[in-house]
Design a protein around this motif. Structure first.
Motif, PDB file in Angstrom:
ATOM      1  N   LYS A 268      30.635  40.609  38.745  1.00 45.22           N
ATOM      2  CA  LYS A 268      30.504  40.222  37.338  1.00 45.22           C
ATOM      3  C   LYS A 268      29.893  41.334  36.487  1.00 45.22           C
TER       4      LYS A 268
ATOM      5  N   VAL B 285      32.653  43.731  35.590  1.00 41.84           N
ATOM      6  CA  VAL B 285      33.587  43.174  34.606  1.00 41.84           C
ATOM      7  C   VAL B 285      32.953  43.128  33.214  1.00 41.84           C
TER       8      VAL B 285
ATOM      9  N   VAL C  64      37.136  42.539  40.253  1.00 39.31           N
ATOM     10  CA  VAL C  64      36.803  41.319  39.506  1.00 39.31           C
ATOM     11  C   VAL C  64      35.809  40.434  40.242  1.00 39.31           C
ATOM     12  N   LYS C  65      35.511  40.739  41.501  1.00 36.16           N
ATOM     13  CA  LYS C  65      34.493  39.973  42.224  1.00 36.16           C
ATOM     14  C   LYS C  65      33.092  40.250  41.691  1.00 36.16           C
TER      15      LYS C  65
ATOM     16  N   LEU D 155      41.816  46.029  42.175  1.00 39.35           N
ATOM     17  CA  LEU D 155      41.581  45.124  41.049  1.00 39.35           C
ATOM     18  C   LEU D 155      40.974  43.807  41.527  1.00 39.35           C
ATOM     19  N   LYS D 156      41.502  43.281  42.623  1.00 38.14           N
ATOM     20  CA  LYS D 156      40.952  42.036  43.177  1.00 38.14           C
ATOM     21  C   LYS D 156      39.495  42.216  43.584  1.00 38.14           C
TER      22      LYS D 156
ATOM     23  N   ASN E 187      37.747  50.499  34.895  1.00 37.22           N
ATOM     24  CA  ASN E 187      36.715  50.522  33.862  1.00 37.22           C
ATOM     25  C   ASN E 187      37.187  51.309  32.641  1.00 37.22           C
TER      26      ASN E 187
END
Length: 379
Positions: free
Chosen positions: A196, A199, A193-194, A189-190, A330
């Motif tokens: 864009k 996300v 989110v890097k 997850l970390k 996702n």
């Protein structure tokens, strides 16, 4: 992936019959047969995706199918709405494995616009199921009752699993597997989110999936209750599914030439404009002629056909190194977004189809805003 579509669409003609059998009083609760399986898919992906990064793709698919079999028997022996909801929820959890891991397997093998092309052709097969599933469901319902639909899902599922076992190689080689630990998902997850693009296009997928899920859950009500087309419903559903399939097939041809981002931008505009035109013409009015409604639906779903595969591919493109966890996040986020969107909009669909197009318009406008944000960041 086709198992998911079959488990949803084959049941649509039988919704009213199941409702009578298990004594559902409020017809709006019938939509739960559809939304609950999506909710199960959403949460199940958080388990199946990370596990497939550690233990391989195929073993987790088999585990997921086993859960689907057990859940199908719960549905078969349901005597009330609560028991049926549990069964459909667990069906979704089981089906989350083949659905999510199929996407991870594509990412294991391909990247870029070619990945989008492969995803498009896979999605064509995925979308061919809605063409035949409602008609097959209606035939089984008339001949043997609604329980035969669940049995047919089990038979098809066993056939597909045998085919996967025999013909589909494992795509995640041992060297690329991650050591299993509880922190695997948190770390993924970390990392997710890097990026864009991952996300934003995941959120984008949530709005598009949500708008389409409203149609799936409300289509039986619109065509059977509002238009009184019970016998014609499977064929109408099939025709609209063909419009999505045609768009997805064309996307496979065009995406390598034009690129995913351009296609997504153009057809998001089309999706939004078509819904706006419907609202302007029929706001405060009764339902239009069925042929006019079908034209608008056809244009909407043609647009969606270009959005499904491309948005998923754009989200997965930068995260190939965590394909299993990435596909899970996702799928989870887009599905968990889609369920409340579909439930909220669906609650307003009583006498006309107008709330559905209002929902399309709002989802389309938000999606356009997300694309604009990406363009500004890129510039």
């Amino acid at each position: 992936m086709s198992l998911v579509a079959f488990a949803i669409d084959a049941l649509l003609p039988a919704v009213a019959e199941i409702s009578k059998t298990i004594h559902i009083v409020d017809p709006k609760n019938n939509q739960l047969f559809i939304t609950m399986i999506f909710l199960g898919i959403g949460f199940g992906q958080l388990i199946s995706g990370p596990l497939s990064d550690s233990f391989g793709r195929k073993p987790i698919i088999y585990v997921g199918f086993t859960v689907f079999v057990l859940a199908s028997f719960i549905c078969l022996f349901s005597t009330n709405l609560e028991m049926m909801i549990v069964g459909r929820l667990l069906q979704g959890v089981g089906l989350s494995a083949p659905r999510t891991i199929s996407i991870a397997m594509v990412r294991d093998r391909f990247s870029g616009n070619y990945m989008a092309r492969v995803m498009s052709f896979i999605t064509v097969i995925f979308l061919l199921i809605p063409v035949i599933a409602p008609a097959l469901g209606k035939l089984l319902l008339d001949a043997y009752g609604w329980k035969s639909i669940f049995y047919s899902q089990l038979i098809v599922g066993v056939f597909i699993m045998l085919w996967v076992w025999k013909r589909q190689p494992e795509t995640l080689v041992l060297e690329k597997r991650k050591k299993f630990k509880l922190a695997l998902f948190v770390e993924g997850l970390k990392e997710f989110v890097k990026y864009k693009y991952a996300v934003i296009f995941t959120i984008f997928s949530g709005f598009i999936t949500g708008s389409f899920m409203v149609y799936l859950s409300a289509s039986q009500h619109i065509f059977v209750e509002q238009y009184h087309l019970e016998e014609e419903f499977p064929f109408i559903f099939a025709c609209l599914a063909i419009s999505i399939g045609l768009a997805t097939f064309l996307n496979g041809k065009l995406v390598v030439r034009m690129g995913m981002f351009k296609l997504v931008s153009f057809f998001t505009v089309m999706f939004t404009v078509v819904s706006l035109i419907y609202i302007l013409f029929f706001y405060g009015e009764s339902n239009p002629n069925i042929y006019i409604l079908l034209i608008f639906f056809g244009l909407q779903f043609f647009s969606i056909g270009f959005l499904f595969g491309n948005t998923r591919a754009l989200a997965m493109e930068p995260i190939g190194h965590i394909a299993g966890v990435g596909a899970a996040i996702n799928g989870f986020v887009s599905t968990i977004m889609a369920v409340p969107i579909a439930t909220f909009i669906g609650s307003y669909i009583t006498d006309t189809a107008l709330p559905l197009f209002l929902g399309f318009f709002v989802c389309g406008m938000i999606s356009l805003l997300l694309i604009l944000i990406l363009k500004l960041r890129r510039n």
